[in-house]
Motif scaffolding. Sequence first.
Motif, PDB file in Angstrom:
ATOM      1  N   TYR A  38     -14.953  17.440 -17.178  1.00  0.00           N
ATOM      2  CA  TYR A  38     -14.015  16.433 -16.692  1.00  0.00           C
ATOM      3  C   TYR A  38     -13.395  15.657 -17.858  1.00  0.00           C
ATOM      4  O   TYR A  38     -12.203  15.338 -17.838  1.00  0.00           O
ATOM      5  N   GLU A  39     -14.207  15.358 -18.865  1.00  0.00           N
ATOM      6  CA  GLU A  39     -13.695  14.622 -20.023  1.00  0.00           C
ATOM      7  C   GLU A  39     -12.663  15.450 -20.787  1.00  0.00           C
ATOM      8  O   GLU A  39     -11.633  14.928 -21.233  1.00  0.00           O
TER       9      GLU A  39
ATOM     10  N   LEU B  76     -10.898  11.291 -13.920  1.00  0.00           N
ATOM     11  CA  LEU B  76     -11.500  10.065 -14.451  1.00  0.00           C
ATOM     12  C   LEU B  76     -12.450   9.439 -13.435  1.00  0.00           C
ATOM     13  O   LEU B  76     -13.543   8.969 -13.789  1.00  0.00           O
ATOM     14  N   ASN B  77     -12.050   9.439 -12.178  1.00  0.00           N
ATOM     15  CA  ASN B  77     -12.918   8.878 -11.146  1.00  0.00           C
ATOM     16  C   ASN B  77     -14.185   9.702 -10.946  1.00  0.00           C
ATOM     17  O   ASN B  77     -15.258   9.160 -10.660  1.00  0.00           O
TER      18      ASN B  77
ATOM     19  N   LYS C  33     -21.654   0.260 -16.630  1.00  0.00           N
ATOM     20  CA  LYS C  33     -20.604  -0.142 -17.562  1.00  0.00           C
ATOM     21  C   LYS C  33     -19.706   1.043 -17.923  1.00  0.00           C
ATOM     22  O   LYS C  33     -18.479   0.911 -17.993  1.00  0.00           O
ATOM     23  N   SER C  34     -20.321   2.195 -18.152  1.00  0.00           N
ATOM     24  CA  SER C  34     -19.530   3.387 -18.437  1.00  0.00           C
ATOM     25  C   SER C  34     -18.716   3.789 -17.215  1.00  0.00           C
ATOM     26  O   SER C  34     -17.539   4.157 -17.333  1.00  0.00           O
ATOM     27  N   ALA C  35     -19.334   3.695 -16.029  1.00  0.00           N
ATOM     28  CA  ALA C  35     -18.623   4.026 -14.794  1.00  0.00           C
ATOM     29  C   ALA C  35     -17.390   3.147 -14.635  1.00  0.00           C
ATOM     30  O   ALA C  35     -16.304   3.622 -14.298  1.00  0.00           O
ATOM     31  N   ARG C  36     -17.559   1.851 -14.904  1.00  0.00           N
ATOM     32  CA  ARG C  36     -16.428   0.933 -14.743  1.00  0.00           C
ATOM     33  C   ARG C  36     -15.289   1.271 -15.706  1.00  0.00           C
ATOM     34  O   ARG C  36     -14.108   1.173 -15.344  1.00  0.00           O
ATOM     35  N   SER C  37     -15.619   1.688 -16.907  1.00  0.00           N
ATOM     36  CA  SER C  37     -14.567   1.997 -17.875  1.00  0.00           C
ATOM     37  C   SER C  37     -13.717   3.172 -17.410  1.00  0.00           C
ATOM     38  O   SER C  37     -12.488   3.169 -17.570  1.00  0.00           O
ATOM     39  N   TYR C  38     -14.362   4.174 -16.805  1.00  0.00           N
ATOM     40  CA  TYR C  38     -13.599   5.318 -16.310  1.00  0.00           C
ATOM     41  C   TYR C  38     -12.827   4.960 -15.046  1.00  0.00           C
ATOM     42  O   TYR C  38     -11.671   5.378 -14.870  1.00  0.00           O
ATOM     43  N   TYR C  39     -13.453   4.183 -14.146  1.00  0.00           N
ATOM     44  CA  TYR C  39     -12.731   3.734 -12.961  1.00  0.00           C
ATOM     45  C   TYR C  39     -11.507   2.907 -13.357  1.00  0.00           C
ATOM     46  O   TYR C  39     -10.441   3.018 -12.749  1.00  0.00           O
ATOM     47  N   ALA C  40     -11.667   2.078 -14.376  1.00  0.00           N
ATOM     48  CA  ALA C  40     -10.562   1.223 -14.827  1.00  0.00           C
ATOM     49  C   ALA C  40      -9.429   2.062 -15.421  1.00  0.00           C
ATOM     50  O   ALA C  40      -8.249   1.760 -15.214  1.00  0.00           O
TER      51      ALA C  40
ATOM     52  N   SER D 298      -8.694   5.125 -14.557  1.00  0.00           N
ATOM     53  CA  SER D 298      -8.029   5.741 -13.409  1.00  0.00           C
ATOM     54  C   SER D 298      -7.139   4.722 -12.705  1.00  0.00           C
ATOM     55  O   SER D 298      -6.020   5.050 -12.278  1.00  0.00           O
ATOM     56  N   LEU D 299      -7.619   3.494 -12.597  1.00  0.00           N
ATOM     57  CA  LEU D 299      -6.829   2.434 -11.964  1.00  0.00           C
ATOM     58  C   LEU D 299      -5.520   2.199 -12.723  1.00  0.00           C
ATOM     59  O   LEU D 299      -4.458   2.044 -12.112  1.00  0.00           O
ATOM     60  N   ASP D 300      -5.586   2.189 -14.040  1.00  0.00           N
ATOM     61  CA  ASP D 300      -4.381   2.002 -14.848  1.00  0.00           C
ATOM     62  C   ASP D 300      -3.373   3.128 -14.604  1.00  0.00           C
ATOM     63  O   ASP D 300      -2.163   2.889 -14.501  1.00  0.00           O
ATOM     64  N   VAL D 301      -3.885   4.348 -14.535  1.00  0.00           N
ATOM     65  CA  VAL D 301      -3.010   5.500 -14.277  1.00  0.00           C
ATOM     66  C   VAL D 301      -2.314   5.341 -12.932  1.00  0.00           C
ATOM     67  O   VAL D 301      -1.105   5.574 -12.790  1.00  0.00           O
ATOM     68  N   ARG D 302      -3.067   4.900 -11.922  1.00  0.00           N
ATOM     69  CA  ARG D 302      -2.505   4.775 -10.581  1.00  0.00           C
ATOM     70  C   ARG D 302      -1.577   3.571 -10.447  1.00  0.00           C
ATOM     71  O   ARG D 302      -0.608   3.611  -9.686  1.00  0.00           O
ATOM     72  N   ARG D 303      -1.842   2.507 -11.179  1.00  0.00           N
ATOM     73  CA  ARG D 303      -0.916   1.368 -11.182  1.00  0.00           C
ATOM     74  C   ARG D 303       0.451   1.810 -11.716  1.00  0.00           C
ATOM     75  O   ARG D 303       1.496   1.456 -11.164  1.00  0.00           O
ATOM     76  N   ASN D 304       0.430   2.565 -12.796  1.00  0.00           N
ATOM     77  CA  ASN D 304       1.680   3.038 -13.382  1.00  0.00           C
ATOM     78  C   ASN D 304       2.420   3.971 -12.431  1.00  0.00           C
ATOM     79  O   ASN D 304       3.655   3.953 -12.348  1.00  0.00           O
TER      80      ASN D 304
END
Length: 364
Positions: free
Chosen positions: A234-235, A259-260, A273-280, A282-288
């Motif tokens: 996935y990475e 990423l999710n 903490k690592s999970a949140r960084s990847y979720y975040a 993905s969130l940035d990608v979807r916001r854009n």
Amino acid sequence: MKSNRTSGCGGVCPAKFDKNISGVCPVTGKNHGAESQGSTGNAEGKSSSDPRLVPAKCPFGYDSGTFKLGSLSCMICQALLHECSRCMPCSHKFCKACVSRFKDCPLCGADIEGIEPDSELQALVDSFIDGHARIKRSHGSGETEVLGGKNKVIYEDVSMERGAFLVQQAMRAFRGQNIGSAKSRLSMSAEDIREELKSSEDNLELRSQLGAVLGMFGDCCRSLGDSPAAITYYEESAEFLSKLPTKDLELVHTLSVSLNKIGDLRYYGGDLKSARSYYARSLDVRRNAVKEHPALASQVIDLATSLAKVADVDRNLGNESTAVEGFKEAIECLEKLKLGTEQASLEQRRLSVLDFLHNQLEDR
């Protein structure tokens, strides 16, 4: 720190809503549900009015365009035979992994007393792949033949590109729970793409194809319970896809899902903490994506799902106020979204995510 998925999610994980419901393959761009319509490689888009064009024909009578693969396919997983095996004593043939799940022959019901490899039929399957799934040739490289001493006949290559053909077979095998077959086909496809990239490093289409194939590899490893290997694939998939233009919504969706998925595996492994960084990410990608396409309902639902994932982790990390803000933002996105009756599947998904979000706020 160990995560508490039950208390943090109210018994429902937002990952269940994070699915690709478009049905479009990120590699071929074709609809998953339209397999029977086929994709005919070089034949697509060409005029049938040219009398010189003669469709290629398989000497075995099989059709690679509509995937009528006859005896070369397994009736259990519906994909090309992999590690072809013969049931004894009835002699019916299936993929080894598929038939090993049965005590009786799935075709005739006879007791299976043993399973023997059928190397001859498997060799024919391998030859079929080589003959029908070659990388698409240019129009000018086709074989020619003189008819009546005058006209040249150009034989079209009507088979799919090798990579797309193998990926479609891999998807069939994966749906049929034949993970070994899926990985084998994906491996061949990835090898082909990597070889092409050696001479065309800047080819965006090839890079996007490889990113998608690597993501599918991750799915295979995840289904086998091999989380470390899944994360690695996935990475690598995310690395390839993140370097591509963000205008292609299918690529954006594939990247955000990869990423999710890493975030999910990190979450269940207890690394919040690592999970949140990847979720975040993905969130940035979807916001854009929503900024670029605010009218697309699927993008808005994807955004709300990512907000829910990040908020869920924040709650488990003890950041309650931040989590509540995230849940409320997601609810606002979905409540503003109005869907028509023709979008029933999206409406069902919207209501499911909305119900989950409301439950999170009510629980606190």
